[in-house]
Design an enzyme around this catalytic site. Sequence first.
Site, PDB file in Angstrom:
ATOM      1  N   HIS A   1       6.067  -0.954  -4.899  1.00 55.87           N
ATOM      2  CA  HIS A   1       6.002  -1.682  -3.442  1.00 55.87           C
ATOM      3  C   HIS A   1       4.546  -1.918  -3.056  1.00 55.87           C
ATOM      4  O   HIS A   1       3.549  -1.123  -3.537  1.00 55.87           O
ATOM      5  CB  HIS A   1       6.935  -1.329  -2.312  1.00 55.87           C
ATOM      6  CG  HIS A   1       6.268   0.220  -1.453  1.00 55.87           C
ATOM      7  ND1 HIS A   1       6.988   0.894  -1.035  1.00 55.87           N
ATOM      8  CD2 HIS A   1       5.066   0.281  -1.125  1.00 55.87           C
ATOM      9  CE1 HIS A   1       6.334   1.505  -0.466  1.00 55.87           C
ATOM     10  NE2 HIS A   1       5.035   1.373  -0.671  1.00 55.87           N
TER      11      HIS A   1
ATOM     12  N   ASP B   1       1.041  -4.137   7.263  1.00 56.87           N
ATOM     13  CA  ASP B   1       2.557  -3.898   7.800  1.00 56.87           C
ATOM     14  C   ASP B   1       2.278  -2.775   9.093  1.00 56.87           C
ATOM     15  O   ASP B   1       1.418  -2.445   9.530  1.00 56.87           O
ATOM     16  CB  ASP B   1       3.161  -3.284   6.663  1.00 56.87           C
ATOM     17  CG  ASP B   1       2.536  -2.102   5.672  1.00 56.87           C
ATOM     18  OD1 ASP B   1       1.681  -1.556   6.164  1.00 56.87           O
ATOM     19  OD2 ASP B   1       2.872  -1.737   4.637  1.00 56.87           O
TER      20      ASP B   1
ATOM     21  N   ASN C   1       7.419   3.280  -6.319  1.00 57.59           N
ATOM     22  CA  ASN C   1       8.240   2.368  -6.663  1.00 57.59           C
ATOM     23  C   ASN C   1       7.776   0.928  -7.085  1.00 57.59           C
ATOM     24  O   ASN C   1       8.573  -0.017  -7.246  1.00 57.59           O
ATOM     25  CB  ASN C   1       9.583   2.324  -5.910  1.00 57.59           C
ATOM     26  CG  ASN C   1       9.211   1.584  -4.412  1.00 57.59           C
ATOM     27  OD1 ASN C   1       8.036   1.221  -4.072  1.00 57.59           O
ATOM     28  ND2 ASN C   1      10.375   1.444  -3.814  1.00 57.59           N
TER      29      ASN C   1
ATOM     30  N   GLU D   1       9.322  -4.259  -0.980  1.00 58.47           N
ATOM     31  CA  GLU D   1      10.302  -3.325  -1.837  1.00 58.47           C
ATOM     32  C   GLU D   1      10.945  -3.861  -2.991  1.00 58.47           C
ATOM     33  O   GLU D   1      10.960  -5.325  -3.170  1.00 58.47           O
ATOM     34  CB  GLU D   1      11.645  -2.596  -1.140  1.00 58.47           C
ATOM     35  CG  GLU D   1      10.904  -1.764   0.125  1.00 58.47           C
ATOM     36  CD  GLU D   1      10.322  -0.436  -0.316  1.00 58.47           C
ATOM     37  OE1 GLU D   1       9.805  -0.055  -1.276  1.00 58.47           O
ATOM     38  OE2 GLU D   1      10.440   0.264   0.789  1.00 58.47           O
TER      39      GLU D   1
HETATM   40  P1  PGA Z   1       0.163   6.201  -0.108  1.00 56.01           P
HETATM   41  O1  PGA Z   1       1.128   4.757   0.018  1.00 56.01           O
HETATM   42  O2  PGA Z   1      -1.037   5.509  -0.104  1.00 56.01           O
HETATM   43  O3  PGA Z   1       0.275   7.118   1.148  1.00 56.01           O
HETATM   44  O4  PGA Z   1       0.584   6.911  -1.263  1.00 56.01           O
HETATM   45  C1  PGA Z   1       0.781   3.774  -0.605  1.00 56.01           C
HETATM   46  C2  PGA Z   1       1.953   2.597  -0.398  1.00 56.01           C
HETATM   47  O5  PGA Z   1       3.128   3.098  -0.080  1.00 56.01           O
HETATM   48  O6  PGA Z   1       1.626   1.436  -0.403  1.00 56.01           O
END
Ligand code: PGA
Length: 244
Positions: A139, A70, A137, A144
């Site tokens: 994702h 992404d 959450n 999302e």
């Molecule tokens: P993080 O993000 O590694 O910074 O916790 C993970 C994500 O949002 O996929």
Amino acid sequence: MSKIEFLITNNYEEMSQKAADIIIEFLKKKPNAILGLATGSTPIGLYKILIAKNKEKLISFKDVITYNLDEYCGIPKNHEQSYFTYMNKNLFDHIDINKNNTHLPNGEGNPKINSENYEKELNQIKIDIQILGIGSNGHIGFNEPGTDFNMGVHEVDLTENTIKDNARFFENDISKVPKKAITMGIKNILNAETIILIANGKNKANAIKNIMSGTVDKNIPSSALNLHKGKVYVIVDKEAASMI
Ligand code: PGA
């Protein structure tokens, strides 16, 4: 249905090492592997190990091709928090990869056209190993909760939860966090041959519990991993495993 291999490690370093071991072994067998890469704080330790092994000449990225999950929209490519900058700073600048072989969605310009272009690129290849982090959450990529599992690359409105989680990269100022992004869809992620999801910390425990309960629910994007036909590794530290 996928059979997920669930590995609980003692800490972040061990989690990173386990994920690195799988990738290192694979690269020794297939030096021209196609890797799907993730950003965020979770894969930093993994990337450090890959850099070290590359410097020791144990593995080479000379023929490796990469596709990232992404990219934010609305900030320039060379912004210090763009995922383009992140990948260069945390991996590509330190290994022997040909940067022409590294791909990220383009967050500048028309998101619809950029999504379609990235989808076309992905449809011409098959990712050997996809690395994933996970949002608190649930994702994966920036898919999302509520995202249709059949969607390909698309533009997303980031949820308030994700904007809050990511504010730490933007001086804890929510107004500075981009509100949109382009992400591989779950369909693209599930197309990878092997998936390695890594997670550490208590704030990921609920998301990990939801995957391992075996449910498949579009409100829990990561639960789509239960549908994957290939191999899935979920590698976590003790805290992320604390609700299992
Ligand atoms: P993080 O993000 O590694 O910074 O916790 C993970 C994500 O949002 O996929």
